[in-house]
Design a protein around this motif. Structure first.
Motif, PDB file in Angstrom:
ATOM      1  N   UNK A   1       0.589  -1.243   0.289  1.00 47.25           N
ATOM      2  CA  UNK A   1      -0.200   0.034  -0.143  1.00 47.25           C
ATOM      3  C   UNK A   1       1.175   1.621  -0.403  1.00 47.25           C
ATOM      4  N   UNK A   2       0.384   2.188  -0.637  1.00 51.38           N
ATOM      5  CA  UNK A   2       1.199   3.612  -0.367  1.00 51.38           C
ATOM      6  C   UNK A   2       0.112   4.515   0.105  1.00 51.38           C
ATOM      7  N   UNK A   3       0.383   6.023   1.002  1.00 54.39           N
ATOM      8  CA  UNK A   3      -0.287   6.562   0.890  1.00 54.39           C
ATOM      9  C   UNK A   3       0.221   7.982   0.627  1.00 54.39           C
ATOM     10  N   UNK A   4      -0.694   9.043   0.220  1.00 51.61           N
ATOM     11  CA  UNK A   4      -0.483  10.340  -0.301  1.00 51.61           C
ATOM     12  C   UNK A   4       0.153  11.060   0.848  1.00 51.61           C
ATOM     13  N   UNK A   5      -0.261  11.343   2.418  1.00 51.72           N
ATOM     14  CA  UNK A   5       0.444  12.000   2.935  1.00 51.72           C
ATOM     15  C   UNK A   5       1.137  11.686   3.725  1.00 51.72           C
ATOM     16  N   UNK A   6       1.582  10.517   3.940  1.00 47.12           N
ATOM     17  CA  UNK A   6       2.716   9.832   4.244  1.00 47.12           C
ATOM     18  C   UNK A   6       3.219   8.381   4.206  1.00 47.12           C
ATOM     19  N   UNK A   7       4.671   7.803   4.806  1.00 52.96           N
ATOM     20  CA  UNK A   7       5.199   6.967   4.414  1.00 52.96           C
ATOM     21  C   UNK A   7       4.678   6.179   5.966  1.00 52.96           C
ATOM     22  N   UNK A   8       3.771   4.483   5.963  1.00 46.54           N
ATOM     23  CA  UNK A   8       3.739   3.477   6.631  1.00 46.54           C
ATOM     24  C   UNK A   8       5.148   3.265   6.335  1.00 46.54           C
ATOM     25  N   UNK A   9       5.697   2.564   7.641  1.00 53.64           N
ATOM     26  CA  UNK A   9       6.336   1.929   8.219  1.00 53.64           C
ATOM     27  C   UNK A   9       6.102   0.917   9.178  1.00 53.64           C
ATOM     28  N   UNK A  10       6.658  -0.407   9.424  1.00 52.84           N
ATOM     29  CA  UNK A  10       5.721  -1.456   9.880  1.00 52.84           C
ATOM     30  C   UNK A  10       7.267  -1.492  10.910  1.00 52.84           C
ATOM     31  N   UNK A  11       7.461  -1.844  12.880  1.00 53.00           N
ATOM     32  CA  UNK A  11       8.830  -2.087  12.819  1.00 53.00           C
ATOM     33  C   UNK A  11       8.526  -3.850  13.883  1.00 53.00           C
ATOM     34  N   UNK A  12       9.014  -5.107  13.839  1.00 51.74           N
ATOM     35  CA  UNK A  12       9.270  -5.395  14.401  1.00 51.74           C
ATOM     36  C   UNK A  12      10.483  -5.956  15.056  1.00 51.74           C
ATOM     37  N   UNK A  13      10.010  -5.219  16.615  1.00 54.72           N
ATOM     38  CA  UNK A  13      11.306  -5.606  17.682  1.00 54.72           C
ATOM     39  C   UNK A  13      12.122  -6.958  17.545  1.00 54.72           C
ATOM     40  N   UNK A  14      12.941  -7.404  17.319  1.00 52.92           N
ATOM     41  CA  UNK A  14      13.843  -8.733  17.449  1.00 52.92           C
ATOM     42  C   UNK A  14      13.571  -8.994  19.046  1.00 52.92           C
ATOM     43  N   UNK A  15      12.199  -9.445  19.774  1.00 51.66           N
ATOM     44  CA  UNK A  15      12.103  -9.384  20.880  1.00 51.66           C
ATOM     45  C   UNK A  15      13.549 -10.144  21.761  1.00 51.66           C
ATOM     46  N   UNK A  16      13.582 -11.404  21.015  1.00 50.03           N
ATOM     47  CA  UNK A  16      13.950 -12.706  21.844  1.00 50.03           C
ATOM     48  C   UNK A  16      15.837 -12.109  22.115  1.00 50.03           C
ATOM     49  N   UNK A  17      16.217 -11.238  20.698  1.00 51.15           N
ATOM     50  CA  UNK A  17      17.461 -11.227  20.523  1.00 51.15           C
ATOM     51  C   UNK A  17      17.568  -9.988  21.669  1.00 51.15           C
ATOM     52  N   UNK A  18      16.593  -9.292  22.033  1.00 49.19           N
ATOM     53  CA  UNK A  18      16.345  -7.427  22.905  1.00 49.19           C
ATOM     54  C   UNK A  18      16.698  -8.441  24.197  1.00 49.19           C
TER      55      UNK A  18
END
Length: 222
Positions: free
Chosen positions: A140-157
């Motif tokens: 998907x793309x949007x006109x006014x913003x960039x969509x970002x998905x952040x999946x933290x590496x919980x196990x590593x953290x």
């Protein structure tokens, strides 16, 4: 709510409520009547909901904004970290979790559960919900913003925190054994900021030209 009159870009973070997956036993009952799997039903529901929300957001945020969706926490880390420890009331966390399940008062039945099959199924559904966000970012793309998905590496953290010599229970609020503690929030905040700096520096905007002056004022107040 972001006013349409604001002209500068926004950085907005979206987090899915853990109850989407924690109380999956309720969703499973609904799915049985609809002849579909809990994973499919919840994924479809989330996809429709988030797409509607993002479309509405696209109409009001200034051009050049960024929206970051944060993945669901890896809830199996909760049980693995806390179950054998003593809760402040005197019993173990595992016994408390099972007692809350018996009373149908557990805020996270799917992960705060001594049944490994229930926990594994809940994680499977959680991953399917995270896949919805990844699919939106990829397609998907949007006109006014960039969509970002952040999946933290919980196990590593968690593993790195333990290697540093700290007990993992420090990262989880002790009274409910479920929410992040002050230390847990600080660790997430640090990694989230590092992710933006390294992967999406444009989302943070230009550096504040008054940083040096702010640092000096803070130093003088100590």
């Amino acid at each position: 709510m972001v006013s349409s009159a604001i002209s500068y870009f926004q950085l907005i973070s979206i987090c899915v409520c853990e109850s989407c997956t924690c109380n999956i036993h309720c969703a499973a009952l609904c799915c049985a009547a609809l002849h579909c799997t809990p994973s499919n039903l919840l994924s479809l529901s989330l996809s429709l909901s988030i797409c509607c929300s993002l479309t509405a957001l696209d109409a009001i945020v200034p051009k050049g904004s960024h929206v970051v969706a944060v993945a669901l926490f890896d809830g199996e880390l909760l049980y693995n970290t806390m179950h054998a420890l003593q809760h402040p009331v005197g019993t173990t966390y595992q016994a408390l979790y099972d007692f809350m399940n018996c009373e149908e008062e557990n805020p996270c039945w799917g992960w705060l559960n001594s049944d490994p099959i229930v926990r594994a199924n809940t994680t499977k559904i959680s991953n399917s919900l995270n896949d919805v966000y990844q699919d939106i970012m990829d397609t998907q793309s949007f006109t006014n913003f960039e969509f970002i998905f952040y999946s933290p590496p919980w196990v590593t953290l968690f593993a790195d925190y333990a290697l540093a010599g700290y007990p993992l229970s420090n990262l989880i609020e002790p009274m409910d054994g479920f929410h992040p503690s002050q230390a847990g929030n600080a660790l997430f905040g640090q990694k989230f900021y590092e992710f933006l700096v390294n992967e999406h520096p444009e989302a943070l905007g230009p550096e504040n030209p008054y940083n040096a002056e702010i640092d000096a004022l803070l130093a003088s107040s100590r």
